[in-house]
Motif scaffolding. Structure first.
Motif, mmCIF file in Angstrom:
data_model
loop_
_atom_site.group_PDB
_atom_site.id
_atom_site.type_symbol
_atom_site.label_atom_id
_atom_site.label_comp_id
_atom_site.label_asym_id
_atom_site.label_seq_id
_atom_site.Cartn_x
_atom_site.Cartn_y
_atom_site.Cartn_z
ATOM 1 N N LYS A 1 -53.128 0.080 -25.531
ATOM 2 C CA LYS A 1 -52.968 -1.230 -26.375
ATOM 3 C C LYS A 1 -53.629 -1.472 -27.495
ATOM 4 N N ARG B 1 -44.163 -3.181 -26.946
ATOM 5 C CA ARG B 1 -44.756 -2.743 -25.630
ATOM 6 C C ARG B 1 -46.489 -2.684 -25.925
ATOM 7 N N ILE B 2 -46.957 -2.170 -27.002
ATOM 8 C CA ILE B 2 -48.388 -1.749 -27.400
ATOM 9 C C ILE B 2 -49.117 -2.720 -28.114
ATOM 10 N N THR B 3 -48.326 -3.762 -28.704
ATOM 11 C CA THR B 3 -49.129 -4.424 -29.453
ATOM 12 C C THR B 3 -48.664 -5.926 -29.714
ATOM 13 N N ASN B 4 -49.464 -7.105 -30.058
ATOM 14 C CA ASN B 4 -49.024 -8.063 -30.321
ATOM 15 C C ASN B 4 -48.676 -8.468 -31.889
#
Length: 311
Positions: A238, A268-271
């Motif tokens: 993440k 999926r891996i970051t906001n």
């Protein structure tokens, strides 16, 4: 509360990008190329900042400043005073060259230290903004990005170093504790700029030819960064933010389906995501689960790139 005055310069083609970078740093922009904030930014981070004054004294008029500067304790240090030319004065009220020099002398006479116009230990700046005068430590921006223009490995569609530096700042205005990724890093133009500013960023690309080039470019400038080869779909860690310059070059051209897949894996891996694209992909960004919170257009002649900030 600390106060800083920043001055800016940008071409008409760069203005939109410059203002987005301002908003990322300060939460606001300025159309008069001068801005006051309590946020401290190294002016050499931005390709558009000219200088910064760390405010020591302020007043309603120049006399207020002159009466305060004799309180400065300089020890054995030498100094110089610079009149900052960028301000918000109306054209009819602009201060001419001779008056600028006189203001510098008037202030300099009150500082209890030795002046040195050529090699001072400390430079002070004086500027007017919003009907008030500000005096403080002056710091000129160094165009570090210029040193990165010539890379061992290049291709023509890569971002310019100026755009890459601004995009890095837009994505990571405050590097402390932030983990970033560029999963379509190409030859590493963004990586070089980000790493040179102390941003913790890793790179990745599906094409082994360009990841080799990215590593070579990073090492060429004495930087250290982790670059791996493989698709974004294989990333499991993440990150606080991702920067994606959508592939469209000779080596890796993403179809619309592949673009959507990249965006979904980014979700999926970051906001937080900063996308650089030559196409308008708003619907695709929203389908991937992001909301667009800010944007700009970077122009170069007839060529346009959109920079889109998503959360």
């Amino acid at each position: 509360m600390p106060a800083y005055i920043y001055t800016y310069a940008s071409s008409e083609e760069e203005r939109s990008l410059c203002h987005l970078e301002m908003r990322s740093f300060f939460g606001k922009d300025s159309h008069i190329n001068i801005l006051k904030s309590s946020i401290e930014i190294d002016p050499s981070r931005s390709p558009f900042m000219k200088e910064r004054i760390e405010v020591i004294y302020e007043g309603d008029n120049l006399t207020d400043i002159i009466e305060q500067v004799d309180q400065i304790e300089m020890d054995e240090s030498t100094f110089k005073v610079i009149f900052v030319k960028i301000n918000d004065l109306e054209k009819s009220e602009k201060i001419g060259y001779q008056e600028q020099r006189q203001i510098e002398r008037d202030i300099g006479w009150r500082v209890q230290a030795e002046a040195d116009v050529h090699h001072p230990d400390i430079v002070f700046g004086i500027v007017t903004l919003g009907g008030r005068w500000y005096f403080g430590k002056y710091r000129k921006s160094e165009a570090i990005w210029l040193h990165h223009l010539k890379k061992p490995r290049e291709y023509s569609t890569a971002l310019s170093t100026r755009v890459a530096r601004a995009v890095s700042n837009i994505a990571v205005p405050n590097p402390e504790g932030v983990q970033a990724i560029d999963p379509c890093c190409g030859i590493g133009t963004v990586l070089v700029e980000a790493l040179s500013m102390g941003i913790h960023i890793v790179g990745r690309d599906i094409n082994p030819l360009v990841t080799d080039g990215s590593r070579e470019n990073i090492a060429h400038f004495g930087l250290e960064g982790d670059v791996t080869t493989g698709p974004i779909s294989d990333v499991t860690e993440k990150y606080d933010v991702a920067i994606i310059d959508m592939p469209y070059n000779l080596y890796t051209h993403a179809t619309p389906e592949e673009q959507l897949s990249i965006l979904k894996h980014a979700r999926r891996i970051t906001n937080k995501l900063v996308v650089v694209t030559i196409d308008t992909i708003d619907e695709m960004i929203e389908e991937a689960g992001f909301a667009i919170v800010d944007r700009c257009v970077a122009r170069k002649s007839l060529f346009l790139r959109e920079i889109v900030v998503c959360e």
